[in-house]
Write an enzyme that holds these catalytic residues in place. Structure first.
Site, PDB file in Angstrom:
ATOM      1  N   HIS A 151      42.272  40.007  32.146  1.00 18.49           N
ATOM      2  CA  HIS A 151      41.604  40.841  33.376  1.00 18.49           C
ATOM      3  C   HIS A 151      40.584  41.591  33.350  1.00 18.49           C
ATOM      4  O   HIS A 151      40.667  42.430  32.255  1.00 18.49           O
ATOM      5  CB  HIS A 151      42.642  40.967  34.453  1.00 18.49           C
TER       6      HIS A 151
ATOM      7  N   ASP B 248      38.228  49.407  40.576  1.00 19.94           N
ATOM      8  CA  ASP B 248      39.422  49.007  41.541  1.00 19.94           C
ATOM      9  C   ASP B 248      40.184  50.228  42.020  1.00 19.94           C
ATOM     10  O   ASP B 248      40.099  51.276  41.821  1.00 19.94           O
ATOM     11  CB  ASP B 248      40.079  47.900  40.789  1.00 19.94           C
TER      12      ASP B 248
ATOM     13  N   ASN C 213      46.148  39.920  29.803  1.00 20.47           N
ATOM     14  CA  ASN C 213      45.895  38.717  30.204  1.00 20.47           C
ATOM     15  C   ASN C 213      44.232  38.341  30.597  1.00 20.47           C
ATOM     16  O   ASN C 213      43.990  37.474  31.041  1.00 20.47           O
ATOM     17  CB  ASN C 213      46.624  38.168  31.803  1.00 20.47           C
TER      18      ASN C 213
ATOM     19  N   GLU D  54      42.099  38.969  38.133  1.00 26.70           N
ATOM     20  CA  GLU D  54      43.219  38.330  37.266  1.00 26.70           C
ATOM     21  C   GLU D  54      42.848  36.732  36.806  1.00 26.70           C
ATOM     22  O   GLU D  54      41.753  36.305  37.338  1.00 26.70           O
ATOM     23  CB  GLU D  54      44.634  37.963  38.126  1.00 26.70           C
TER      24      GLU D  54
END
Ligand code: GLP
Length: 252
Positions: free
Chosen positions: A147, A75, A145, A152
Site C-alpha cells: 500500500h 492519510d 502489502n 490497500e
C-alpha cells in the site's frame, strides 16, 4: 549505489536507511532553495523518521526553512477523537511540525470526521490541493502489502481521496502503536492513487528486510492494482530510495 539493477521504477540503493534519509533531505533542501513555496506530500510511519530528524537538524542549523512551504499528509485514521495522540496529526506535530518553521495553517491532513462525512471531507481535501496548484514533491513509504498512503491492494489507479477499510496486515502492523489490534481504527481517509500520481515528483523510501519482498514485487512486476506501489511505474519522475536490506531481492 547499484546502477545495474533492472527495475521498472528507478531506484537507488544506499548503504543505510540513514544515508537514504540524508539524500532525500538534501534533495528537498535544494528544491526549497530554488523554490521556497514548495507544496509537499508527506507520509507517516517508521520509515520517514530519520528524514524528519534530518529536516529538524537542518532547520536548527539554519540550513532549511519551510516558512513558505505547504504540506499535505497522505492519510489519517477515522474513529479517533480530534487531538488523539495516536492520530497522524499528533504524530506529525511531534515528528516535524513542532521542530520546523512550517506555518500551522499550511499543514494539512484529512480531518478525522464521522464516516458519513468522509465523502465531503475527501472532496474538501482534493479541492485544497487543487487550490494551491497541486503537490510538487511527494514522499511515500510502502506497506508490507504494497500500500501507499492507505491505498490497500485492489485500489484503482484512478482512485481519489476517500474513505478506505484497512486490511488485516495493515491493522496488525499498527497494533503496537495502539496497544493491541482490537484498538486499531478500521477505517481511514487516504489520498487516492490518482491523487498521488498527480504529484510532480514522487520519492518512495523503504528500509529493512521486512520490505524486501514487497519492494521486489513493486519494482519488478507488471504494474497491477494488487500491488498499489507498482502503479507508480508510469510516473515521469519517481524514484525508490532503498537500503541494502530492502533491496536484497532485486537483481535476482
Ligand atoms: C502506514 C501508512 C503508510 C506507510 C506505511 C508503512 O500504514 N499509512 O503511509 O508508508 O504504513 O509504514 P512503516 O514506514 O512504519 O513501515
Amino acid at each position: 549505489m547499484s546502477p545495474t539493477l533492472r527495475t521498472r521504477i528507478a531506484c537507488t540503493v544506499y548503504p543505510s536507511a540513514g544515508a537514504a534519509a540524508l539524500a532525500v533531505a538534501d534533495e528537498l533542501r535544494a528544491r526549497l532553495a530554488g523554490y521556497p513555496s514548495l507544496v509537499l506530500g508527506l507520509p507517516t510511519g517508521n520509515t520517514p523518521v530519520p528524514f524528519y530528524q534530518e529536516l529538524s537538524r537542518l532547520h536548527r542549523a539554519g540550513l532549511l526553512s519551510l516558512a513558505q512551504a505547504t504540506s499535505f499528509n497522505l492519510d489519517e485514521y477515522l474513529g479517533l477523537a480530534p487531538g488523539d495522540p495516536r492520530s497522524f496529526r499528533a504524530w506529525m506535530q511531534t515528528q516535524l511540525f513542532s521542530q520546523v518553521d512550517l506555518p500551522a495553517n499550511r499543514t494539512h491532513l484529512p480531518d478525522p470526521v464521522e464516516p458519513a462525512a468522509a465523502p465531503e471531507e475527501s472532496r474538501r481535501y482534493e479541492q485544497l490541493i487543487r487550490e494551491v496548484g497541486g503537490i510538487d514533491w511527494m514522499l511515500l513509504g510502502i506497506g508490507r502489502n504494497g500500500h501507499i498512503g492507505f491505498n490497500e491492494p485492489g485500489s484503482a489507479r484512478t482512485s481519489r481521496t476517500r474513505l478506505v477499510e484497512l486490511e488485516a496486515k495493515t491493522i496488525a502492523d499498527a497494533a503496537k502503536t495502539f496497544g493491541g489490534e482490537q484498538h486499531v481504527p478500521r477505517r481511514a481517509i487516504t489520498m487516492g492513487i490518482g491523487t498521488i500520481l498527480e504529484a510532480r515528483a514522487i520519492r518512495v523510501m523503504a528500509f529493512g528486510s521486512a520490505k524486501a519482498e514487497i519492494v521486489q514485487r513493486a519494482l519488478t512486476a507488471e504494474p497491477t492494482e494488487l500491488v498499489p506501489a507498482s502503479l507508480l511505474a508510469g510516473h515521469a519522475d519517481v524514484r525508490f530510495l532503498l537500503d541494502a536490506e530492502s533491496a536484497q531481492l532485486l537483481g535476482q
